[in-house]
Design an enzyme around this catalytic site. Sequence first.
Site: not given
Ligand code: GLN
Ligand code: ZN
Length: 756
Positions: A16, A114, A562, A696, A728
């Site tokens: 919620e 973290k 995870w 990002h 990434c």
């Molecule tokens: N192979 C994944 C991607 O490209 C790696 C993601 C990650 O490192 N969190 O989305």
């Molecule tokens: Zn990554």
Amino acid sequence: MKTTSIGFLRIGAHRELKKVTESYFKGEIKSEELEKQASILRKTHWELQRDKGLDLIPVNDFSLYDTVLDTAVLLNVIPKRYVQLHLSDLDMYFAMARGYQGKNGDVKALAMKKWYNTNYHYLVPEIEDDTEIRLAGTKIFDECNEALSLGIPIKPVIIGAFTFLQLAHFSGKKTKNDVIASVIVAYTEILQRLQRLGVSWISVEEPALVTDLDNQEIELFRTLYREILKSKNGVHVVCQTYFGDVRDCYEDIVALDFDGIGLDFCEGKETYHILNKHPLPKGKVLFAGIVNGKNIWRNHYEKTLALIDKIKPLTSEIVLNTSCSLLHVPFSTRQETQLPIDCVQHLAFAEEKLTELSELSTLVQSPSLQTEAAYLENVALFASPRTLADEAVQKRVSSLTPADFIRVPDFFEREKIQKEEFHFPLLPTTTIGSFPQTKDVRKNRADFRKKRISAEQYKAFNKKKIAACIALQEEIGLDVLVHGEFERNDMVEYFGEHLNGFLFTEQAWVQSYGTRCVKPPIIWGDVSRCQSITTEWSVYAQSLTSKPVKGMLTGPVTILNWSFPREDIPLKESVTQIALAIRDEVLDLERQGIRIIQIDEAALREKLPLRKADWHTEYLDWAIPSFCLLHSGVKATTQIHTHMCYSEFNDIIADIDAMDADVITFEAARSDLTILSALSAAHFRTEVGPGVYDIHSPRIPSTQEIKSALFKMLEKIPIQKLWVNPDCGLKTRGNSEVKPSLQHMVLAAQSVRNSQ
Ligand code: GLN
Ligand code: ZN
């Protein structure tokens, strides 16, 4: 024995809080509505805890975003740039949490880190040279009043002064020593005001005490509390630690004027021995963390009662407690309608943990356990084996030999062989794996899951996406291609769903930060692979191009970290089982013509112990070999890549190299490339692709900017070892940003290559 908990979760049974906060962010509701819903949630949670029989109920553990941020605001630790936005208090709070972009200005959020060894993240308080630390907020008092008016037996909780200073970042010239006096005044005032409300116990949370501390830090802790505790004036204060044992400073805590000491008997391996060596002086109350606040398994009553028996003579009074806040577990197993009952009975989420506390408190006083239904039920539960034991898997693990963890030939030999095999240009270009997860991609998966489309339709759609993705990468001119990961929503859940031994929940959400929640799978039984997981996609992608396409897998450490791990077998055993399952997939990919395989270890650091002395023995000594086991069976010509999201590995650089991958890509764009010096100092042998731009952010990097990044990298890394890639996966970005960004990246690589 009385019972309490360190904190309850705050997102609510049905997330919620997430929903209402996000509505507020979108401007759909007013602040009054948000506050109203928040107070309803607090009331519901307090009443639940009271009804479950908790004697001391935590208050101020609630937060609209993060309790460390709440503490910063309470103490007026608010950087000027947020004050200057001239927003309401609530909006300024959210500006610190999430950044602000609007008519009042453009400011980034506070840094987020973290929270110790969990997957929760806190906002880092930032103390500027002219920050005036003082008691400026009222949240803790308001919530106490709110609870008192409902007749709740409260125990206000607050992040302690020492932990707050340990976590804070000093952005100017000042250091901790410069603010001690004002921190003491502020906490003194907090204690005095809580005392005036008539509370009996206050809990100051000091998890920083379970980390490595030097003498100066311990001295800081002593200085703070020697003064703060002078103002107790009748109220009882417990120094609450969690996430481990207080090896370095137990006697210091005991020597201070705390009325209670909260110790963690679940994660704190040494806790009992420490207490046994130095029993608590008379009059001090032990808050014993005996119900695990981090994992989701039922408490083993027989063992816990035996432990309580052992600690009883070591203190004059015990309050039964959770080992840490229940923030780290989901709400209630009652919401899991799909799980078989013989699974559910082994699980204890937050609500069930409250029941356990109250049952244990009854059982410790029981004259005859054999007549106690709760006890007998628990004994029976642990006597019945879990359903999913797989002897073949266990045998496979136990018959591994040291040679299984070593890839031959060695790295340098392979590097030579692979240069011949692939003939890449200098500075080969690639991406991390995922391409934009556009609406149609998510809809295709959802439609398939809900059986609105057939498996054929689902696959045909993904294959069309893969074909377009390959064509796009060829057009851009990348050297090593990927299939785009359109079949997966999450890098762990996807693999969990395809492995034996995992359980999936419907509502078992846990807060990761702010309004972001995750639903970790549960490792239920022995893990193995039922059938090939990714080969169909990879093989199809490879059939469309003569350039190598990377197979794309998630590594065992990340899958373990995870998920909710088992408690009845060591993590080492679990990770080895997962590694063997993924190893089967690696070998399948290789057999079917995939020549480069990337195994992501995004969460490698997550469970690194809080103390350096434990890093190897308790973690790296099995985490790193599990990765080696994964790929030790491939041919010398098969190139193994790995990817890590954070470059925070300066201090474990040798261990990363020991994973023995051929290439590693990682995030570096945001960390000023400091990692590069560390790599060069450590003579890092693995080839590296430090991300050349930050995915990002929606910004499109220019060719020039990427070129300068590459030139900087080349100062530290030999050109033969350097790869060129984003930092990434691209799944959160839009197609319109991805294409030009990658084009600029390829142009930059070509241009630097030609200049050599
Ligand atoms: N192979 C994944 C991607 O490209 C790696 C993601 C990650 O490192 N969190 O989305
Ligand atoms: Zn990554």
